[in-house]
Design a protein around this motif. Structure first.
Motif: not given
Length: 742
Positions: A55-69
């Motif tokens: 594992x390198x990265x987990x529970x990875x979410x995508x966020x907008x430039x304003x850090x909104x999921x």
């Protein structure tokens, strides 16, 4: 048929039916080029793995430039490519493309953020690579992070994991063995791995993680640079007495006798020269142990006394390696040429000489530390005279390692072995606990002649090989010395550098003759601590290779202008920064917070460790003046609204003595415990916000005094004499709102 595990079967059946009737719930998977990317569509998170590291990265979410999921994912998987389309609260398209050792990540929203957690425990450490060098060397103690660290090195697999330079890796406060990772896309970025990093990038021929036989590098004393070949039993008794009294309480453990004791035809590694050591080696070892210290010995295992060998009245002639003229050759670095080179292509030499000799040294004498000497010159001599060997089909490196395997198997895992194979680095990884990395030094700052010995040799070894330390072995840059003609300022620089890298710390001074001020330099930098390098490259290297392979004795172009030890311990996060002046005259020195990977808009305390003075707070940058060859060691800590321990008087890292620190908000009380040295007063240096005032301090030892300065500094000094049977100083410091203080 009876099911072995009905619960597991039912769970499998339930998931299978769920995926059958709800295809969108089924996990999506991309596997290509060694990468494995899993999609949890219910949680809308990714897991990124690689076959080399897991594992390198987990529970990875995508966020907008304003850090909104970004949610409501739609997934498409094709060969080497994963596409995610988000629909809430913004529409965006993300692509993850796998290539050899690289994962390319892009988003249709420039400045988007991929954020998740990365495993970063003891075996996956924060790292910087050569292109990130800024003239400051970084090391770590504990689970640390910084804004200028964008990589993790996986020690077991020798793999560098590189996040983009725009990424931010911060420790997860709920689990310090994880990093919270934010990768800002601009609009595309990559996550890459470098397999076999130490070989493919750094040029080592071998790689093997350091065996965990010892937690820290040794701290001890070596006879060589005090007495050289003239060392006597009387000298060793005097120095052992001084070490036991003056430095053992502070963490010095080993007393190592160097080459000298085999002089003469009647002397060997077990029967010492009777004029210099009338009571012999076994007696001296016992004396050292009775003083609570551990005996160590210099031995060139590739030689033996021809006239009087260690384990028989006479060895067969085929035990010895001869040149083309049939002549014997003196083994490197021994007291005289009575010790000659052995022929280890004859397996009987190991069985009938080496193993019995070390069995006696370990089991009968109590050997605790071996300086496994000889500079590797036996290999050169063997290569030159291989035709005369007992078994010329055997290679020099193969035989050299066989000998070290026999030494290790005989001594076991509780004897520390420092190697001295000054050839290709790594020949005995896994067998040596540590190794010399450069030539001999001398108690002068500059060499007295061209290419002569001096403490410059020490610094070249220390800075040029630090990337190996506590990764593959503990580096030994040679001994530490602070006596005249070295100045006090030069001594500060020497001990600060060794203490903030965690390398092997063997002193070689006349301890009972040192002025108290210089003795304090040792006391405040021992014992060693389990420091790990962050900078995993040879610092500004000029030369460290032969025929493209990393060799001994590195030479650097210039020494670092600063050394930054990042610490996380019971007292939280802070930096211990040594600012150096390598010039022959006084000079300005400084840094910016950004250069240290600290927040440039944050306010930080600055405490001068050697002067034990609080310098106030800084924001942005810091400058100071340093004497020629001098060092200022600063403890740098982010300002908080609560009382903060800035430093202790005990150790340069402030991590050795403190065992527990706890703030009780309701009672306005700081409570903790510390290890102390018996009879040595112990101070805590705190900063107290202006809203509070210290009212009293209590402990299970006498409180010698306390003081509070207008700049917020509080010093509380305790006696080092604890009640009988108590091992920790238990202390409490009480506060009250400033307006209510009596």
């Amino acid at each position: 048929m009876k099911l072995k595990n009905p619960a597991s079967f039912l769970a499998f059946l339930f998931l299978s039916l769920a995926w059958l009737f709800c295809p969108s719930c089924a996990p999506k998977l991309l596997e290509d080029h060694g990468w494995k990317i899993s999609v949890d569509q219910q949680k809308e998170t990714l897991k990124i793995e690689h076959e080399s590291t897991g594992v390198i990265l987990e529970n990875a979410a995508l966020a907008s430039p304003s850090n909104e999921i970004l949610g409501k994912w739609k997934i498409e998987v094709s060969p080497s490519k994963l596409t995610i389309t988000t629909h809430s609260p913004q529409e965006s398209t993300w692509t993850l493309v796998t290539t050899e050792n690289q994962l390319q990540i892009s988003s249709s929203l420039p400045g988007s953020i991929l954020r998740g957690t990365a495993p970063a425990g003891e075996e996956r450490i924060p790292a910087r690579t050569a292109e990130e060098d800024n003239g400051i060397m970084f090391t770590s103690l504990g689970f640390v992070s910084a804004r200028n660290i964008h990589s993790l090195f996986d020690i077991p697999t020798n793999t560098m994991i590189k996040f983009s330079s725009s990424s931010l890796l911060e420790r997860n406060q709920a689990n310090r063995r994880q990093m919270k990772v934010q990768i800002k896309l601009a609009p595309e970025t990559s996550l890459s791995i470098i397999p076999d990093y130490y070989q493919n990038v750094l040029g080592l021929k071998y790689y093997q993680p350091r065996p965990q036989r010892f937690i820290t590098a040794p701290a001890g004393w070596c006879s060589w640079y005090c007495y050289y070949m003239g060392t006597t039993e009387e000298d060793m008794i005097r120095e052992t007495n001084a070490l036991a009294e003056l430095l053992k309480p502070y963490g010095l453990e080993f007393v190592q006798l160097d080459a000298c004791y085999t002089r003469g035809e009647e002397a060997n590694y077990l029967e010492w020269n009777k004029e210099a050591f009338p009571r012999g080696g076994k007696w001296l070892f016992q004396y050292i142990r009775e003083k609570g210290l551990k005996p160590g010995l210099w031995i060139n295992v590739y030689g033996s006394n021809y006239a009087r060998p260690e384990c028989a009245e006479k060895y067969p002639e085929n035990f010895y390696l001869r040149d083309k003229e049939g002549k014997l050759s003196g083994a490197c670095c021994t007291a005289d040429d009575t010790v000659v080179r052995l022929d280890y292509s004859n397996p009987e030499v190991i069985e009938k000489h080496l193993k019995p000799m070390f069995s006696i040294l370990k089991n009968d004498w109590g050997l605790s530390y071996l300086k496994d000497a000889g500079w590797g010159t036996w290999m050169d001599y063997y290569d030159q005279n291989r035709e005369q060997a007992f078994d010329s089909s055997r290679g020099s490196r193969e035989l050299y390692v066989d000998v070290q395997k026999a030494v290790r198997s005989t001594l076991g895992d509780d004897v520390y072995i420092t190697g001295c194979a000054m050839h290709e680095v790594g020949l005995c990884f896994g067998l040596f606990d540590g190794s010399r990395t450069g030539g001999d030094d001398k108690a002068v700052w500059h060499p007295e002649r061209e290419r002569g010995m001096s403490m410059q040799t020490f610094f070249h070894s220390l800075f040029g090989a630090n990337y190996l330390n506590n990764i593959v072995w503990f580096c030994d840059p040679d001994v530490v010395m602070v006596r005249n003609p070295l100045t006090y300022e030069e001594g500060q620089t020497i001990v600060s550098a060794i203490a903030l890298t965690g390398q092997t710390y063997l002193a070689s001074d006349f301890m009972d003759k040192l002025p108290p001020r210089k003795l304090e330099l040792y006391r405040k930098t021992m014992p060693t601590t389990p420091i790990v390098p962050i900078d995993l490259y040879p610092f500004r290297i000029l030369k460290n290779k032969k025929d493209g392979v990393v060799w001994c004795c590195p030479q650097v172009k210039e020494f670092p202008r600063a050394l930054d030890l990042k610490v996380y311990g019971v007292n939280g996060d802070y930096d211990v920064l040594a600012l150096f002046n390598w010039k022959d005259e006084a000079s300005e020195a400084g840094f910016t917070l950004e250069e240290l990977g600290l927040a440039s808009n944050q306010e930080y305390h600055v405490f001068d460790f050697w002067k034990q003075e609080y310098e106030g707070t800084i924001k942005g940058k810091y400058t100071t003046s340093l004497p020629a060859h001098g060092t200022k060691v600063l403890i740098i800590r982010a300002v908080d609204s609560l009382p903060q321990i800035l430093s202790t008087s005990r150790h340069i890292t402030s991590a050795v003595s403190l065992q527990d620190v706890h703030w009780n908000q309701e009672e306005q009380r700081l409570k903790g415990s510390s290890t102390v040295v018996k009879g040595d007063p112990y101070s805590l240096f705190l900063w107290v916000p202006p809203e509070l005032k210290m009212t009293k301090a209590e402990a299970n030892a006498e409180v010698l005094f306390s003081r509070q300065e207008e700049n917020g500094l509080v010093e509380v000094k305790f006696s080092g004499d604890l009640p009988e049977a108590e091992t920790l100083l238990e202390w409490e410091i009480f506060f009250t709102p400033a307006g209510k203080a009596k």
